[in-house]
Design an enzyme around this catalytic site. Structure first.
Site, PDB file in Angstrom:
ATOM      1  N   ARG A 184      -3.641 -10.264   4.502  1.00 31.08           N
ATOM      2  CA  ARG A 184      -4.012 -10.292   3.077  1.00 31.08           C
ATOM      3  C   ARG A 184      -2.840  -9.723   2.286  1.00 31.08           C
ATOM      4  NH1 ARG A 184      -6.095  -6.852  -0.722  1.00 31.08           N
ATOM      5  NH2 ARG A 184      -7.640  -7.703  -2.151  1.00 31.08           N
ATOM      6  N   LYS A 210       0.829  -1.223   0.000  1.00 28.94           N
ATOM      7  CA  LYS A 210       0.000   0.000   0.000  1.00 28.94           C
ATOM      8  C   LYS A 210       0.855   1.262   0.000  1.00 28.94           C
ATOM      9  CE  LYS A 210      -4.322  -2.050   1.234  1.00 28.94           C
ATOM     10  NZ  LYS A 210      -5.364  -2.346   2.194  1.00 28.94           N
TER      11      LYS A 210
HETATM   12  N1  HH2 Z   1      -7.321  -3.939   0.506  1.00 27.41           N
HETATM   13  C1  HH2 Z   1      -7.618  -3.915  -0.809  1.00 27.41           C
HETATM   14  C2  HH2 Z   1      -8.711  -4.647  -1.308  1.00 27.41           C
HETATM   15  N2  HH2 Z   1      -9.454  -5.414  -0.502  1.00 27.41           N
HETATM   16  N3  HH2 Z   1      -9.923  -6.258   1.648  1.00 27.41           N
HETATM   17  C3  HH2 Z   1      -9.653  -6.299   2.952  1.00 27.41           C
HETATM   18  N4  HH2 Z   1     -10.374  -7.065   3.767  1.00 27.41           N
HETATM   19  N5  HH2 Z   1      -8.617  -5.585   3.506  1.00 27.41           N
HETATM   20  C4  HH2 Z   1      -7.828  -4.785   2.747  1.00 27.41           C
HETATM   21  O1  HH2 Z   1      -6.909  -4.127   3.302  1.00 27.41           O
HETATM   22  C5  HH2 Z   1      -8.091  -4.706   1.340  1.00 27.41           C
HETATM   23  C6  HH2 Z   1      -9.175  -5.468   0.819  1.00 27.41           C
HETATM   24  C7  HH2 Z   1      -6.763  -3.117  -1.738  1.00 27.41           C
HETATM   25  O2  HH2 Z   1      -5.747  -3.909  -2.301  1.00 27.41           O
HETATM   26  P1  HH2 Z   1      -5.791  -4.598  -3.754  1.00 27.41           P
HETATM   27  O3  HH2 Z   1      -6.885  -5.599  -3.836  1.00 27.41           O
HETATM   28  O4  HH2 Z   1      -4.457  -5.124  -4.065  1.00 27.41           O
HETATM   29  O5  HH2 Z   1      -6.045  -3.405  -4.752  1.00 27.41           O
HETATM   30  P2  HH2 Z   1      -7.289  -2.980  -5.617  1.00 27.41           P
HETATM   31  O6  HH2 Z   1      -8.374  -2.618  -4.677  1.00 27.41           O
HETATM   32  O7  HH2 Z   1      -6.761  -1.811  -6.409  1.00 27.41           O
HETATM   33  O8  HH2 Z   1      -7.682  -4.121  -6.496  1.00 27.41           O
END
Ligand code: HH2
Length: 287
Positions: A248, A208
Site C-alpha cells: 500500500r 511512515k
Molecule cells: N496505513 C495507513 C492507513 N491505512 N491500511 C492498511 N491496510 N495498512 C496500513 O499500513 C495503513 C492502512 C496510514 O497511512 P495513510 O492512509 O497515508 O495516512 P492517514 O491514516 O493519516 O490517512
C-alpha cells in the site's frame, strides 16, 4: 510469463486520502474532483487497487462523523470503481457498506472488526493489526513478543472471517500502528512468518514516520514526509521479496517499477547469472 507487456508481479494499492489531515497527503485530494483525478493518475501509473479513505488514522487524528466520512468517500468510489478495483479504508460498517454499494469490492479495515460486513456483502477484507486507537497508539506501545502477538491476532481474525464466509481475506501487520521503530523492523524482518500462514499479506510502510527517523538529515532531524521515497521503496521491495502479495503506497509509479523488477527476478531463478538470453539483455544505454 503470460503477457510480456505486463509481467507478473505482486499488487500495488495506491493510497487516496480524501481528508484534510492525513499524515502525508492531507488536504491534497480533499476536493472530490482532485481526488478522482488523482485516482485516474494512479491507474495510469499502474495501481491495481485504489484505496479510498475519508478518515485519517495518524496518531492523534480527530474522529470523523459517519455522515462526513460518507460525503467524502462515496462519490469518489463511485467515480473510480468502473475503472479500477477500489478498496475503502474505513473502520465504520456504514461507510464500508455504502462504499461497497457504490462499487468498492474490498474493505481495508485497520480495526480488523468488519468481517461480518464483508461476509454479508460478498466483499474482500483486509484485517490490519493495531494496538490502541489513533488517539493513544503511539504513546507507549508494549508487547512481550510483537511478532507472535501480531500473527496470533491476525490469524484468529482471518479464520473467523473465513468461517463467516469471506472468501478473500488479507492480513496486514499494521506498520506504525501502536509500534515503535524496533517493533516495525522486527515485523518486517519476520514477514515470511506471516506469509507462511497461507493468507495473502498486505504491507503499508509508505512515508511512515519510522522511515523518517531512520533517515535523519545532517541536522539530525527526521527526514520530512516527502523525503521518504527511498525508505518507502526499500521496505516495499523487502516486503515483496519476502512474499507479500500487495503493498500500500502513495508513490505508485516507482513502486510498480520496483514490484515489476522483483517479479521478473523471482520468476527467473538462475537467469540473472546466465546473462538473460531472451530477456532483452543489455540495451544501447548500457547494462
Ligand atoms: N496505513 C495507513 C492507513 N491505512 N491500511 C492498511 N491496510 N495498512 C496500513 O499500513 C495503513 C492502512 C496510514 O497511512 P495513510 O492512509 O497515508 O495516512 P492517514 O491514516 O493519516 O490517512
Amino acid at each position: 510469463m503470460d503477457d510480456p507487456a505486463r509481467p507478473a508481479r505482486a499488487l500495488v494499492m495506491g493510497v487516496l486520502n480524501v481528508t484534510p489531515d492525513s499524515f502525508s497527503d492531507g488536504g491534497e485530494w480533499f476536493e472530490q474532483d482532485q481526488a478522482v483525478l488523482r485516482g485516474h493518475q494512479m491507474i495510469l501509473e499502474g495501481a491495481d487497487v485504489v484505496d479510498v479513505g475519508g478518515e485519517s488514522t495518524r496518531p492523534g487524528a480527530a474522529p470523523v462523523p459517519v455522515a462526513e466520512e460518507l460525503r467524502r468517500v462515496v462519490p469518489v468510489v463511485e467515480a473510480l470503481a468502473p475503472h479500477v478495483r477500489v478498496s475503502v479504508d474505513t473502520t465504520k460498517a456504514e461507510v464500508a457498506e455504502a462504499a461497497l454499494a457504490a462499487g468498492a469490492t474490498l474493505i481495508n479495515d485497520v480495526s480488523a472488526t468488519l468481517w461480518p460486513v464483508a461476509a454479508r456483502c460478498g466483499a474482500g477484507w483486509v484485517a490490519m493489526h493495531r494496538q490502541g486507537t489513533p488517539a493513544t497508539m503511539q504513546q507507549a506501545p508494549v508487547y512481550d513478543d510483537v511478532v507472535a502477538e501480531v500473527r496470533t491476532l491476525l490469524t484468529d481474525r482471518a479464520d473467523r472471517a473465513a468461517a463467516a464466509g469471506v472468501r478473500e481475506v488479507w492480513i496486514d501487520p499494521g506498520i506504525g500502528f501502536g509500534k515503535t521503530v524496533a517493533h516495525n523492523l522486527e515485523l518486517l524482518a519476520a514477514l515470511d512468518g506471516l506469509v507462511a500462514t497461507g493468507r495473502p499479506v498486505l504491507v503499508g510502510t509508505s512515508r511512515k514516520s519510522f522511515l523518517g527517523l531512520l533517515a535523519p538529515g545532517p541536522d539530525g532531524a527526521p527526514a520530512p514526509v516527502h523525503d521518504r521515497l527511498a525508505g518507502s521503496l526499500a521496505t516495499a521491495t523487502w516486503a515483496l521479496q519476502q512474499g507479500a502479495g500487495m503493498v500500500r503506497v502513495h508513490d505508485v509509479a516507482p513502486t510498480v517499477q520496483a514490484a515489476t523488477l522483483v517479479g521478473l527476478v523471482a520468476a527467473r531463478p538462475g537467469e540473472a547469472t546466465r546473462g538473460g538470453a531472451g530477456s532483452g539483455g543489455g540495451t544501447e544505454e548500457g547494462t
